[in-house]
Design a protein around this motif. Structure first.
Motif, PDB file in Angstrom:
ATOM      1  N   VAL A  84       8.148  -6.217   7.619  1.00 50.56           N
ATOM      2  CA  VAL A  84       8.069  -4.981   6.841  1.00 50.56           C
ATOM      3  C   VAL A  84       7.774  -3.834   7.798  1.00 50.56           C
ATOM      4  N   PRO A  85       8.803  -3.092   8.249  1.00 54.26           N
ATOM      5  CA  PRO A  85       8.572  -2.016   9.209  1.00 54.26           C
ATOM      6  C   PRO A  85       7.937  -0.782   8.609  1.00 54.26           C
ATOM      7  N   LEU A  86       8.142  -0.558   7.298  1.00 51.82           N
ATOM      8  CA  LEU A  86       7.664   0.658   6.633  1.00 51.82           C
ATOM      9  C   LEU A  86       7.717   0.432   5.129  1.00 51.82           C
ATOM     10  N   VAL A  87       6.731   0.966   4.396  1.00 60.77           N
ATOM     11  CA  VAL A  87       6.742   0.908   2.930  1.00 60.77           C
ATOM     12  C   VAL A  87       6.975   2.310   2.392  1.00 60.77           C
ATOM     13  N   VAL A  88       7.952   2.430   1.490  1.00 57.13           N
ATOM     14  CA  VAL A  88       8.296   3.714   0.869  1.00 57.13           C
ATOM     15  C   VAL A  88       8.129   3.559  -0.638  1.00 57.13           C
ATOM     16  N   ALA A  89       7.531   4.551  -1.286  1.00 60.97           N
ATOM     17  CA  ALA A  89       7.357   4.529  -2.733  1.00 60.97           C
ATOM     18  C   ALA A  89       7.232   5.955  -3.239  1.00 60.97           C
ATOM     19  N   ASP A  90       7.408   6.129  -4.541  1.00 60.27           N
ATOM     20  CA  ASP A  90       7.277   7.464  -5.112  1.00 60.27           C
ATOM     21  C   ASP A  90       5.830   7.716  -5.521  1.00 60.27           C
ATOM     22  N   ALA A  91       5.599   8.875  -6.169  1.00 57.61           N
ATOM     23  CA  ALA A  91       4.231   9.279  -6.496  1.00 57.61           C
ATOM     24  C   ALA A  91       3.584   8.387  -7.537  1.00 57.61           C
ATOM     25  N   GLY A  92       4.372   7.636  -8.305  1.00 57.83           N
ATOM     26  CA  GLY A  92       3.777   6.703  -9.248  1.00 57.83           C
ATOM     27  C   GLY A  92       2.909   5.668  -8.552  1.00 57.83           C
ATOM     28  N   TYR A  93       3.183   5.400  -7.277  1.00 58.34           N
ATOM     29  CA  TYR A  93       2.398   4.457  -6.478  1.00 58.34           C
ATOM     30  C   TYR A  93       1.552   5.193  -5.440  1.00 58.34           C
ATOM     31  N   GLY A  94       2.121   6.203  -4.804  1.00 58.81           N
ATOM     32  CA  GLY A  94       1.396   6.932  -3.774  1.00 58.81           C
ATOM     33  C   GLY A  94       0.173   7.661  -4.288  1.00 58.81           C
ATOM     34  N   ASP A  95       0.170   8.039  -5.574  1.00 60.44           N
ATOM     35  CA  ASP A  95      -0.998   8.720  -6.141  1.00 60.44           C
ATOM     36  C   ASP A  95      -2.205   7.795  -6.247  1.00 60.44           C
ATOM     37  N   ALA A  96      -1.981   6.493  -6.214  1.00 60.69           N
ATOM     38  CA  ALA A  96      -3.092   5.531  -6.284  1.00 60.69           C
ATOM     39  C   ALA A  96      -3.660   5.337  -4.874  1.00 60.69           C
ATOM     40  N   ALA A  97      -4.852   5.877  -4.634  1.00 58.15           N
ATOM     41  CA  ALA A  97      -5.475   5.730  -3.311  1.00 58.15           C
ATOM     42  C   ALA A  97      -5.660   4.250  -2.967  1.00 58.15           C
ATOM     43  N   ALA A  98      -5.908   3.421  -3.984  1.00 58.49           N
ATOM     44  CA  ALA A  98      -6.093   1.990  -3.730  1.00 58.49           C
ATOM     45  C   ALA A  98      -4.823   1.358  -3.182  1.00 58.49           C
ATOM     46  N   PHE A  99      -3.662   1.858  -3.597  1.00 54.89           N
ATOM     47  CA  PHE A  99      -2.397   1.339  -3.068  1.00 54.89           C
ATOM     48  C   PHE A  99      -2.247   1.706  -1.600  1.00 54.89           C
ATOM     49  N   ARG A 100      -2.525   2.966  -1.263  1.00 52.42           N
ATOM     50  CA  ARG A 100      -2.410   3.393   0.142  1.00 52.42           C
ATOM     51  C   ARG A 100      -3.413   2.641   1.013  1.00 52.42           C
ATOM     52  N   LEU A 101      -4.637   2.485   0.508  1.00 51.00           N
ATOM     53  CA  LEU A 101      -5.641   1.754   1.279  1.00 51.00           C
ATOM     54  C   LEU A 101      -5.247   0.290   1.445  1.00 51.00           C
ATOM     55  N   GLY A 102      -4.614  -0.282   0.409  1.00 50.91           N
ATOM     56  CA  GLY A 102      -4.142  -1.662   0.508  1.00 50.91           C
ATOM     57  C   GLY A 102      -3.105  -1.824   1.601  1.00 50.91           C
ATOM     58  N   LEU A 103      -2.226  -0.843   1.747  1.00 49.90           N
ATOM     59  CA  LEU A 103      -1.224  -0.883   2.818  1.00 49.90           C
ATOM     60  C   LEU A 103      -1.896  -0.758   4.183  1.00 49.90           C
ATOM     61  N   GLU A 104      -2.905   0.121   4.280  1.00 52.42           N
ATOM     62  CA  GLU A 104      -3.598   0.289   5.555  1.00 52.42           C
ATOM     63  C   GLU A 104      -4.375  -0.971   5.944  1.00 52.42           C
ATOM     64  N   GLU A 105      -4.970  -1.639   4.956  1.00 54.52           N
ATOM     65  CA  GLU A 105      -5.668  -2.896   5.240  1.00 54.52           C
ATOM     66  C   GLU A 105      -4.712  -3.955   5.774  1.00 54.52           C
ATOM     67  N   ARG A 106      -3.447  -3.869   5.373  1.00 58.00           N
ATOM     68  CA  ARG A 106      -2.427  -4.825   5.825  1.00 58.00           C
ATOM     69  C   ARG A 106      -1.712  -4.329   7.079  1.00 58.00           C
ATOM     70  N   ASP A 107      -2.176  -3.208   7.651  1.00 58.88           N
ATOM     71  CA  ASP A 107      -1.576  -2.617   8.856  1.00 58.88           C
ATOM     72  C   ASP A 107      -0.095  -2.309   8.638  1.00 58.88           C
ATOM     73  N   LEU A 108       0.241  -1.819   7.449  1.00 55.52           N
ATOM     74  CA  LEU A 108       1.623  -1.474   7.134  1.00 55.52           C
ATOM     75  C   LEU A 108       1.787   0.043   7.100  1.00 55.52           C
TER      76      LEU A 108
END
Length: 406
Positions: A196-220
């Motif tokens: 997974v080189p990069l994760v792209v999503a719209d604001a329905g997902y990006g607005d959730a800080a928990a989603f962004r933090l989940g990606l950072e915890e996975r080093d994505l």
């Protein structure tokens, strides 16, 4: 279909190669062909009518609804094949609404879907796509179970809860937020060995800080849409130690100035900071390499430090991490119209940042003939918390089975 049948049969045979039973392999291949044949309706009966000698309605229905086979096995084989064929630049998260009028379908509730452009009776499927500029494919998906279907939820609806058994929903399956379903699918897809080189999503997902933090915890790394109402500090802001009054606990290190909304940060940078960027060739004739007009707009890119209670709670350092804030500010508009946050490297060229953040156009292009445009709002601007989908998306993503809910 005659011209590609041999290739399609070979592709379907590869997907179902691990099935022990010959009848499952046969009807699995027939079902895949039925999905790809012309015709808007993708339910079993009309598909069977189009399949000719393989149009056994009862056998197809049994394969889809009650035949014991592992859907994850098929998805993994599809992901391996498509990863090799596409060479994806990004993994894109999206969701699609399936409009429903009756009361027999699983997980149907009144919720927003861009398929209709309003809140209506529908199912919602969350999907994961491998994509790059020239192609995309859905390789993982989940059926979203609304809180009204979860007996443990305060929003549980007695009629819907009573239908769980008839719809085949396992007792342990409950309501899970869409962003968490997305993280679960990412974890599963990575477990198959998919990079997974990069994760792209719209604001329905990006607005959730928990989603962004989940990606950072996975080093994505990610490039996700956000609402302009979220807050951040400028990149050059630094936290300071307030003066201690001499009694009680020493005050915590904090930023001296309050965080600003992302929209205000971009407006403060000024329209003069916007640069024209072209990110793809459109569908109208033009002077592009392929004979089509290039799509372009003006963009502002700032380095910021996203704020918010959830982010501060998990921060190991008083100094919040830097991220890209990208904003589209078209000529003729008095303010920015769309925003993204990205964890891509600080030296990323603006053109590359825009192209990757805008890569969702590829799945909208592949899922339908034209994206939905509501006449009540500016094209490309989504209602807060809503999801802008496209008509016909459900014809591309196979109808999820109940067992795929997680």
């Amino acid at each position: 279909m005659v011209g590609v049948r041999e290739d399609l049969e070979a592709f379907a045979a590869e997907l179902f190669d691990g099935f022990f039973r010959a009848d499952q392999r046969r009807w699995g291949q027939a079902y895949v062909r039925g999905l790809l044949l012309d015709g808007r309706r993708k339910s079993v009966e009309p598909m069977a009518a189009r399949l000719g000698e393989d149009g056994n309605r009862q056998a197809l229905a049994h394969f889809v609804t009650s035949s014991p086979w592992d859907a994850a096995h098929v998805r993994a084989r599809l992901a391996w094949r498509m990863h090799e064929a596409i060479g994806p630049e990004a993994l894109i998260i999206d969701d699609t609404g399936f409009l429903k009028d009756g009361d027999a379908s699983v997980c149907v509730s009144r919720q927003y879907t861009g398929t209709a452009g309003k809140v209506t009776n529908c199912q919602v499927g969350v999907s994961l796509h491998l994509a790059r500029d020239h192609a995309s494919v859905a390789v993982n998906w989940r059926l979203f179970l609304p809180a009204s279907w979860d007996p443990a939820s305060a929003e549980a609806d007695a009629d819907k809860v009573a239908r769980r058994s008839r719809c085949g929903i396992p007792a342990g399956v409950g309501h899970v937020e869409k962003w968490q379903l997305a993280l679960d699918m990412i974890d599963e897809t990575r477990s198959w060995g998919i990079d997974v080189p990069l994760v792209v999503a719209d604001a329905g997902y990006g607005d959730a800080a928990a989603f962004r933090l989940g990606l950072e915890e996975r080093d994505l790394p990610y490039a996700v849409g956000v609402s302009g109402r979220h807050t951040a500090h400028p990149a050059d802001a630094r936290p300071v130690q307030p003066v201690c009054a001499g009694t009680g606990r020493p005050p915590k290190v904090q930023y001296p100035e309050p965080a600003q909304t992302m929209k205000d940060l971009v407006v403060a940078a000024g329209k003069a900071a916007a640069r024209p960027v072209s990110w793809k060739e459109g569908s109208r004739p033009g002077k592009g390499r392929s004979g089509f007009k290039r799509m372009y707009s003006r963009f502002v890119a700032l380095r910021v430090r996203p704020a918010g209670r959830g982010i501060r709670k998990v921060a190991d350092d008083p100094e919040l991490p830097e991220r890209w804030l990208l904003a589209e500010w078209p000529t003729g508009e008095s303010e920015p119209v769309q925003f993204w946050l990205s964890s891509l490297p600080s030296g990323m060229p603006l053109a590359t940042l825009v192209r990757l953040a805008k890569l969702r156009w590829r799945i909208e292009h592949d899922c339908c003939q034209r994206p939905y445009r509501s006449p009540r709002r500016r094209p490309g601007v989504r209602p807060a918390g809503g999801h802008r989908d496209v008509p016909g998306g459900g014809q591309i993503i196979p109808r999820p089975r109940v067992g795929l809910v997680s």
